[in-house]
Write a protein that holds these residues in place. Structure first.
Motif, PDB file in Angstrom:
ATOM      1  N   GLU A 158     -21.171   2.409  22.471  1.00 40.89           N
ATOM      2  CA  GLU A 158     -21.114   1.119  21.782  1.00 40.89           C
ATOM      3  C   GLU A 158     -22.493   0.801  21.243  1.00 40.89           C
ATOM      4  O   GLU A 158     -23.415   0.485  22.010  1.00 40.89           O
ATOM      5  N   GLY A 159     -22.644   0.910  19.942  1.00 35.40           N
ATOM      6  CA  GLY A 159     -23.953   0.700  19.346  1.00 35.40           C
ATOM      7  C   GLY A 159     -24.930   1.786  19.773  1.00 35.40           C
ATOM      8  O   GLY A 159     -24.548   2.913  20.081  1.00 35.40           O
ATOM      9  N   ASP A 160     -26.209   1.432  19.808  1.00 39.50           N
ATOM     10  CA  ASP A 160     -27.240   2.398  20.176  1.00 39.50           C
ATOM     11  C   ASP A 160     -27.669   2.291  21.629  1.00 39.50           C
ATOM     12  O   ASP A 160     -28.421   3.146  22.116  1.00 39.50           O
ATOM     13  N   ASP A 161     -27.206   1.261  22.321  1.00 36.64           N
ATOM     14  CA  ASP A 161     -27.779   1.025  23.643  1.00 36.64           C
ATOM     15  C   ASP A 161     -26.769   0.712  24.736  1.00 36.64           C
ATOM     16  O   ASP A 161     -27.136   0.301  25.824  1.00 36.64           O
ATOM     17  N   LYS A 162     -25.488   0.927  24.483  1.00 35.25           N
ATOM     18  CA  LYS A 162     -24.488   0.611  25.503  1.00 35.25           C
ATOM     19  C   LYS A 162     -23.482   1.758  25.649  1.00 35.25           C
ATOM     20  O   LYS A 162     -23.125   2.425  24.682  1.00 35.25           O
ATOM     21  N   THR A 163     -23.041   1.962  26.888  1.00 40.47           N
ATOM     22  CA  THR A 163     -22.030   2.966  27.197  1.00 40.47           C
ATOM     23  C   THR A 163     -20.868   2.281  27.895  1.00 40.47           C
ATOM     24  O   THR A 163     -21.069   1.452  28.790  1.00 40.47           O
ATOM     25  N   ILE A 164     -19.660   2.627  27.485  1.00 40.47           N
ATOM     26  CA  ILE A 164     -18.457   2.068  28.105  1.00 40.47           C
ATOM     27  C   ILE A 164     -17.780   3.151  28.922  1.00 40.47           C
ATOM     28  O   ILE A 164     -17.566   4.268  28.438  1.00 40.47           O
ATOM     29  N   ILE A 165     -17.448   2.828  30.159  1.00 41.84           N
ATOM     30  CA  ILE A 165     -16.735   3.743  31.038  1.00 41.84           C
ATOM     31  C   ILE A 165     -15.427   3.080  31.452  1.00 41.84           C
ATOM     32  O   ILE A 165     -15.431   1.978  32.013  1.00 41.84           O
TER      33      ILE A 165
END
Length: 299
Positions: free
Chosen positions: A174-181
């Motif tokens: 998500e974007g350049d700085d977020k990860t969704i698990i």
């Protein structure tokens, strides 16, 4: 050690013919399945640093060195085989990088499967117990860890570590700085530095590169839509929709309006087999924005 000196040895290529020795024993396997497209399906970087672009028509033995062979069978699967277990350097990895419009399925020795989305890179140790070692991921993927309580998978991505046993989960950017698990089934935990969280089936966690944890309400069916070869977004901001379309078609989407961080949209399901122009037309009608897709140069 074979791979310690591999960088200075000559790599012999066989295209498109070749046959494996009858007595080979596969102890580290990476299998890929790709569909569509005309040019490079996937890029493989062997542990010795050699880069191999694999095209749609490439079959047979693609590369061979000592007791290591990379080959593609008649079903289109690409297999890495190593049958001399005395030559392993367990710190080395082979890397797989996906191309636009070419999702790739990787199968580990314990039958754990990993579906890599376009513009993703997976680093897998060459050791026989690769399924017990940390693999490295950059980009979105879906994991189905072997239904075996002794098989634990450790995934390092974007500054965090995911530990999973007998689980199915997805990783999205998500974007350049977020990860969704998102955990679909089984057991999984996420760690970022000293922070730690355990997920339950159906839960979705967002983690920033700074280590901020945020539980979010999200539709797993929409997050997993790529498994059905569709674009599907449930109340998603335009930035997220644009990112996935850009990754799939290798374009940059330019918007005539200022970024809107408030509005969300329900988009899809839309087949990813549609031409880019058709997808952009649907998205423009939905948002009311004047959107333009600019092709990116090949990387």
């Amino acid at each position: 050690m074979l791979f310690a000196i591999a960088g200075v040895l000559l790599l012999v290529f066989y295209r498109p013919h070749g046959k494996l020795p009858d007595n080979h024993a596969i102890v580290a396997v990476q299998v890929f399945k790709s569909t569509g497209g005309k040019d490079t399906l996937v890029m493989i970087e062997l542990a010795n640093g050699v880069h191999l672009p694999i095209g749609k028509s490439d079959t047979g033995i693609l590369a061979q060195q000592g007791s290591s062979v990379l080959y593609r069978d008649v079903q289109g699967q690409i297999i890495y085989s190593h049958w001399d277990t005395t030559t392993y350097n367990t710190e080395l990895t082979n890397k797989i990088t996906t191309m636009p419009r070419h999702p790739v399925q990787v199968v580990l020795p314990d039958h754990t499967t990993i579906l890599l989305e376009p513009y993703a890179t997976l680093g897998v140790p060459i050791a026989p117990d690769a399924h017990r070692k940390a693999i490295e991921l950059s980009g979105p993927a879906y994991f189905s860890v072997a239904n075996d309580t002794t098989s634990q998978l450790s995934v390092s991505t974007n500054g965090l570590v995911i530990e999973a046993t007998a689980a199915e989960f997805l990783v999205k950017v998500e974007g350049d700085d977020k990860t969704i698990i998102g955990l679909v089934a089984g057991n999984a935990a996420v760690a970022h530095g000293a922070r730690f969280a355990r997920l339950k089936a159906g839960e979705v966690l967002r983690v920033s590169v700074a280590g901020q944890f945020e539980w979010i309400r999200a539709s797993l069916s929409s997050l997993m839509s790529f498994r059905k070869n569709t674009f599907y977004f449930s109340e998603a901001p335009l930035s997220i929709i644009k990112t996935e379309i850009e990754r799939w078609y290798a374009v940059q989407i330019v918007d005539d309006k200022l970024a809107d961080s408030i509005s969300t949209y329900h988009f899809g399901p839309v087949s990813r087999d549609l031409p880019l122009q058709a997808v952009m037309k649907k998205l423009t009608m939905l948002t009311g924005h004047s959107l333009q897709a600019i092709p990116l140069t090949d990387r």
